[in-house]
Design a protein around this motif. Structure first.
Motif, PDB file in Angstrom:
ATOM      1  N   GLY A   1     -49.254  -4.093   2.180  1.00  0.00           N
ATOM      2  CA  GLY A   1     -49.622  -5.422   2.346  1.00  0.00           C
ATOM      3  C   GLY A   1     -48.822  -6.302   1.336  1.00  0.00           C
ATOM      4  O   GLY A   1     -48.914  -7.496   1.898  1.00  0.00           O
ATOM      5  N   THR A   2     -48.804  -6.097   0.364  1.00  0.00           N
ATOM      6  CA  THR A   2     -48.280  -7.023  -0.673  1.00  0.00           C
ATOM      7  C   THR A   2     -46.786  -7.254  -0.537  1.00  0.00           C
ATOM      8  O   THR A   2     -46.481  -8.372  -1.377  1.00  0.00           O
ATOM      9  CB  THR A   2     -48.763  -6.623  -2.143  1.00  0.00           C
ATOM     10  N   LEU A   3     -46.248  -6.627   0.252  1.00  0.00           N
ATOM     11  CA  LEU A   3     -44.794  -6.923   0.603  1.00  0.00           C
ATOM     12  C   LEU A   3     -44.437  -7.515   1.774  1.00  0.00           C
ATOM     13  O   LEU A   3     -45.149  -7.124   2.834  1.00  0.00           O
ATOM     14  CB  LEU A   3     -43.915  -5.570   0.415  1.00  0.00           C
ATOM     15  N   ALA A   4     -43.353  -8.316   1.916  1.00  0.00           N
ATOM     16  CA  ALA A   4     -43.275  -9.180   3.163  1.00  0.00           C
ATOM     17  C   ALA A   4     -42.460  -8.146   4.139  1.00  0.00           C
ATOM     18  O   ALA A   4     -42.537  -8.296   5.411  1.00  0.00           O
ATOM     19  CB  ALA A   4     -42.178 -10.443   2.924  1.00  0.00           C
ATOM     20  N   GLN A   5     -41.796  -7.232   3.562  1.00  0.00           N
ATOM     21  CA  GLN A   5     -40.933  -6.275   4.347  1.00  0.00           C
ATOM     22  C   GLN A   5     -40.647  -5.196   3.638  1.00  0.00           C
ATOM     23  O   GLN A   5     -40.487  -5.343   2.560  1.00  0.00           O
ATOM     24  CB  GLN A   5     -39.954  -6.996   4.926  1.00  0.00           C
ATOM     25  N   ALA A   6     -40.165  -4.165   4.090  1.00  0.00           N
ATOM     26  CA  ALA A   6     -39.488  -2.787   3.521  1.00  0.00           C
ATOM     27  C   ALA A   6     -38.378  -3.418   2.892  1.00  0.00           C
ATOM     28  O   ALA A   6     -37.426  -3.803   3.523  1.00  0.00           O
ATOM     29  CB  ALA A   6     -39.683  -1.693   4.463  1.00  0.00           C
ATOM     30  N   PRO A   7     -38.020  -2.544   1.848  1.00  0.00           N
ATOM     31  CA  PRO A   7     -36.541  -2.679   1.273  1.00  0.00           C
ATOM     32  C   PRO A   7     -35.551  -1.836   2.178  1.00  0.00           C
ATOM     33  O   PRO A   7     -34.399  -2.112   1.746  1.00  0.00           O
ATOM     34  CB  PRO A   7     -36.630  -2.136  -0.204  1.00  0.00           C
ATOM     35  N   ALA A   8     -36.203  -0.765   3.012  1.00  0.00           N
ATOM     36  CA  ALA A   8     -35.188  -0.093   3.703  1.00  0.00           C
ATOM     37  C   ALA A   8     -35.851   0.481   4.678  1.00  0.00           C
ATOM     38  O   ALA A   8     -37.002   0.612   4.764  1.00  0.00           O
ATOM     39  CB  ALA A   8     -34.757   1.075   2.711  1.00  0.00           C
ATOM     40  N   ILE A   9     -35.152   1.248   5.629  1.00  0.00           N
ATOM     41  CA  ILE A   9     -35.916   1.917   6.972  1.00  0.00           C
ATOM     42  C   ILE A   9     -35.285   3.336   6.942  1.00  0.00           C
ATOM     43  O   ILE A   9     -33.907   3.668   6.635  1.00  0.00           O
ATOM     44  CB  ILE A   9     -35.223   1.093   8.213  1.00  0.00           C
ATOM     45  N   ILE A  10     -36.144   4.403   6.993  1.00  0.00           N
ATOM     46  CA  ILE A  10     -35.793   5.702   7.202  1.00  0.00           C
ATOM     47  C   ILE A  10     -36.115   6.245   8.580  1.00  0.00           C
ATOM     48  O   ILE A  10     -36.571   5.636   9.344  1.00  0.00           O
ATOM     49  CB  ILE A  10     -36.745   6.469   6.440  1.00  0.00           C
ATOM     50  N   ASP A  11     -35.068   7.314   9.047  1.00  0.00           N
ATOM     51  CA  ASP A  11     -35.511   7.798  10.350  1.00  0.00           C
ATOM     52  C   ASP A  11     -36.743   8.804  10.274  1.00  0.00           C
ATOM     53  O   ASP A  11     -36.435  10.103   9.476  1.00  0.00           O
ATOM     54  CB  ASP A  11     -34.057   8.746  10.831  1.00  0.00           C
ATOM     55  N   PRO A  12     -37.681   8.780  10.709  1.00  0.00           N
ATOM     56  CA  PRO A  12     -38.933   9.638  10.386  1.00  0.00           C
ATOM     57  C   PRO A  12     -38.689  11.168  10.954  1.00  0.00           C
ATOM     58  O   PRO A  12     -39.180  12.150  10.510  1.00  0.00           O
ATOM     59  CB  PRO A  12     -39.862   9.083  11.265  1.00  0.00           C
ATOM     60  N   ASN A  13     -37.719  11.385  11.864  1.00  0.00           N
ATOM     61  CA  ASN A  13     -37.534  12.620  12.626  1.00  0.00           C
ATOM     62  C   ASN A  13     -36.173  13.113  12.005  1.00  0.00           C
ATOM     63  O   ASN A  13     -35.853  14.438  12.172  1.00  0.00           O
ATOM     64  CB  ASN A  13     -37.166  12.473  14.016  1.00  0.00           C
ATOM     65  N   ASP A  14     -35.696  12.609  10.669  1.00  0.00           N
ATOM     66  CA  ASP A  14     -34.591  13.273  10.080  1.00  0.00           C
ATOM     67  C   ASP A  14     -35.184  14.747   9.470  1.00  0.00           C
ATOM     68  O   ASP A  14     -36.392  14.744   9.274  1.00  0.00           O
ATOM     69  CB  ASP A  14     -34.101  12.359   8.921  1.00  0.00           C
TER      70      ASP A  14
END
Length: 479
Positions: free
Chosen positions: A332-345
Motif C-alpha cells: 500500500g505504500t506504492l502508487a502502482q506496481a513497477p511491472a506486471i506478471i502473468d500469474p499462470n506462467d
C-alpha cells in the motif's frame, strides 16, 4: 433445551485442514473453528503423496473435541480440492497413500494418453479443460506405471469420498468432486463411456454416483465407540471445495454476477444452467464443473495467492518473515506496481525462490525489475487483479451476459488491497464475503440434505449471518 443444529464441516486446503463447527439456530448460522492441522504432502522416492491416515486421525481428533465442547453433533461432511483420489482393493482396503496433484508422474505419460484422447476432444466430451493434474491424466499414468494395478483395484474414490468411506464404510461418487476429473460426460454428468473405452479403463471401478447433498449413512459404530460419540450422519455434500464456496455466495444480482474464490488458487467464474462447451471457451481456457443443485460452474483456474505464499516462505527461510498485514501495508505504500506478471506462467507453478522468479520474468519481458518486498508484493497483487479482469471480460463474451457485480469469497478477501485493486481493474463492484466460504457452504448444504432448510433458502441464511464488504472502482478500468 438446546434446539440448535450442530454440524461439522471438515475442509482440507492446500496447507492445512480444519474441523469447523456450524451452529444453526433456525435463523442464522455461526461458525467456530474447532481444530486446525497441517496438510503437507509427503515425498517418497521422488513422488508426492497425501498423508491420508494422519489426516484421518486429525479429523477424528476434531470430532472428539467438538463433541466434548458442544455435545451431540448431527452430521459431518468433508470437502477438498479436486482431481485427487485413492484406490481401494477388491476387499475394500486402501491400496496405498493417494498421490498429490503436484506429483510429476503424469508428464511421462501425457503424450501417449493424448494420442488416444486429444486435448480438444477431452474438452468436447467432458467440458473439463485438459490439464496434467486432472484425474484422467493421473489415472492413466498410474495404470501405465503398474500394469497389474487394474487387476487389484476394486474402486477409485475421490478424496472427499475416500474420507467419507473411512468414516462410514460406504463408497459413493459425489458429483461436484467427480466433475473435476475429466471422466464425466459434459451433458449428463454421468461416466463418459467414450473416455473410459478409449483409455481402456473399466467403468466398474467407479462407485455409484450421487448428487451433492446426499445422506450416505452413519459413522461406523467402532469409530463412535473409539471417539465416545453418539450416531452421526455422513453427508456427501458439495464435496469440491469450490462447489461449497459457491454454495455460500449470497448473490445480490445472480444473473449479472460472477465470483472469485480467492485462496492458494483463484477460481474465477459464474454459474450457468448448462456447461459451455464451445471452441471459444476452450481457447480461453475455461472449464465446466457441477454445483450443488446440478447447475454448472463455468470457471478458470488462476494461480492465486500461491505466488505470495511462496514469497513469504522464501523470506521466512532467509530470516526475514513478513506477516500478512505487513504485506498489505508494504504494498500500500506504492502508487502502482513497477511491472506486471502473468500469474499462470509455468515459472510460477512449482515451489521455489519466487521473488527471484518474478525478477527473472521481468527481465525476460523487458520490464522494470522489482527489488524490495513492497515492490514484489505489489506486482503480485496488481497482476492478480488484472488477470481477474481479463477473465471477467472473457466470461461476458462467452455467456453474452453483462456482469455488474463480482462476489469475492475465501481467505484472500482479508487482503483489502487485493479487493480494491480488483474493483479498480474490473471497473465493477466487488462484494467481499464470506471469508470462510467453503466451510459455510459445506454446512448449508448439509442443512438442506437433512431437511432442516429448503435448498432455495440457504443463501438467505448466509446473507442474514454475514455482512459483506463492498469495494467500488476508484480509478478508470485498465484498457
Amino acid at each position: 433445551m438446546d434446539d440448535t443444529i450442530k454440524l461439522l464441516a471438515i475442509d482440507l486446503g492446500a496447507s492445512s485442514g480444519r474441523v469447523m463447527l456450524g451452529i444453526y439456530d433456525g435463523d442464522t448460522l455461526r461458525m467456530e473453528e474447532i481444530h486446525r492441522f497441517a496438510n503437507i504432502p509427503v515425498q517418497i522416492r521422488g513422488q508426492l503423496y497425501w498423508d491420508v491416515l494422519k489426516l484421518f486421525h486429525e479429523m477424528k481428533q476434531g470430532i472428539q473435541k467438538a463433541h466434548r465442547m458442544f455435545g451431540q453433533l448431527q452430521a459431518l461432511s468433508v470437502d477438498t480440492w479436486g482431481v485427487d483420489y485413492g484406490f481401494l482393493d477388491k476387499q475394500g482396503q486402501l491400496l496405498y497413500s493417494p498421490h498429490h496433484y503436484r506429483d510429476q508422474r503424469m508428464a511421462a505419460n501425457s503424450t501417449s494418453m493424448e494420442a488416444l484422447l486429444p486435448p480438444r476432444e477431452q474438452f468436447a466430451l467432458t467440458g473439463n479443460q485438459p490439464s496434467l493434474i486432472n484425474t484422467v491424466y493421473q489415472l492413466y499414468s498410474d495404470l501405465q506405471g503398474n500394469v497389474d494395478l487394474i487387476q487389484t483395484v476394486g474402486k477409485i474414490l475421490m478424496m472427499p469420498d475416500l474420507f467419507h468411506y473411512l468414516f462410514s464404510g460406504i463408497a459413493v461418487a459425489e458429483q461436484t468432486i467427480w466433475s473435476t476429473s475429466g471422466l464425466l460426460d459434459a451433458a449428463s454428468s454421468e461416466i463418459s463411456e467414450e473416455v473410459f473405452n478409449r483409455l481402456g479403463i473399466p467403468t466398474a471401478i467407479i462407485p455409484e454416483g450421487v448428487s451433492a447433498g446426499t445422506v450416505i449413512g452413519l459413522v461406523d459404530p467402532e469409530i463412535q465407540a473409539e471417539l465416545g460419540i453418539g450416531p452421526m450422519t455422513i453427508i456427501a455434500g458439495a464435496s469440491h471445495d469450490t462447489a461449497s464456496a459457491v454454495a455460500s455466495i449470497p448473490y445480490i444480482r445472480k444473473g449479472e454476477a460472477a465470483f472469485i474464490s480467492c485462496g492458494t488458487w483463484s477460481l474465477v467464474g459464474m454459474e450457468t444452467l448448462e456447461p459451455v462447451v464451445t471452441d471459444q471457451s476452450y481457447e480461453y481456457g475455461f472449464t465446466n464443473e457441477r454445483c450443488f443443485g446440478s447447475t454448472n460452474r463455468l470457471l478458470k483456474n488462476i494461480t492465486g495467492l500461491w505466488i505470495l505464499q511462496e514469497c513469504d516462505r522464501n523470506w521466512a527461510e532467509a530470516g526475514e518473515p513478513v506477516s500478512y498485514s505487513e504485506m498489505v501495508q508494504l504494498a500500500g505504500t506504492l502508487a502502482q506496481a513497477p511491472a506486471i506478471i502473468d500469474p499462470n506462467d509455468p515459472i510460477f507453478s512449482t515451489p521455489g525462490n519466487m521473488p527471484q522468479r518474478i525478477r527473472e520474468y521481468c527481465v525476460k519481458t523487458v520490464q522494470p525489475v522489482p527489488h524490495t518486498k513492497a515492490e514484489i508484493i505489489r506486482v503480485i497483487l496488481e497482476s492478480l487483479a488484472l488477470s481477474y479482469s481479463q477473465t471477467i471480460d472473457e466470461l461476458e463474451a462467452l455467456t453474452e451476459t453483462t456482469i455488474r457485480t463480482i462476489h469475492m469469497v475465501g481467505g484472500g478477501i482479508q487482503n483489502e488491497l487485493l479487493c480494491q485493486l480488483t474493483a479498480n481493474a474490473t471497473g465493477r463492484e466487488i462484494v467481499a464475503g464470506p471469508a470462510e466460504a467453503s466451510a459455510i457452504g459445506n454446512i448449508v448444504v448439509q442443512l438442506a440434505a437433512i431437511g432442516i432448510v429448503e435448498a432455495s433458502a440457504f443463501r438467505d441464511i448466509v446473507a442474514r449471518s454475514y455482512t459483506p464488504v463492498s469495494y467500488h472502482p476508484a480509478i478508470v478500468k485498465h484498457s
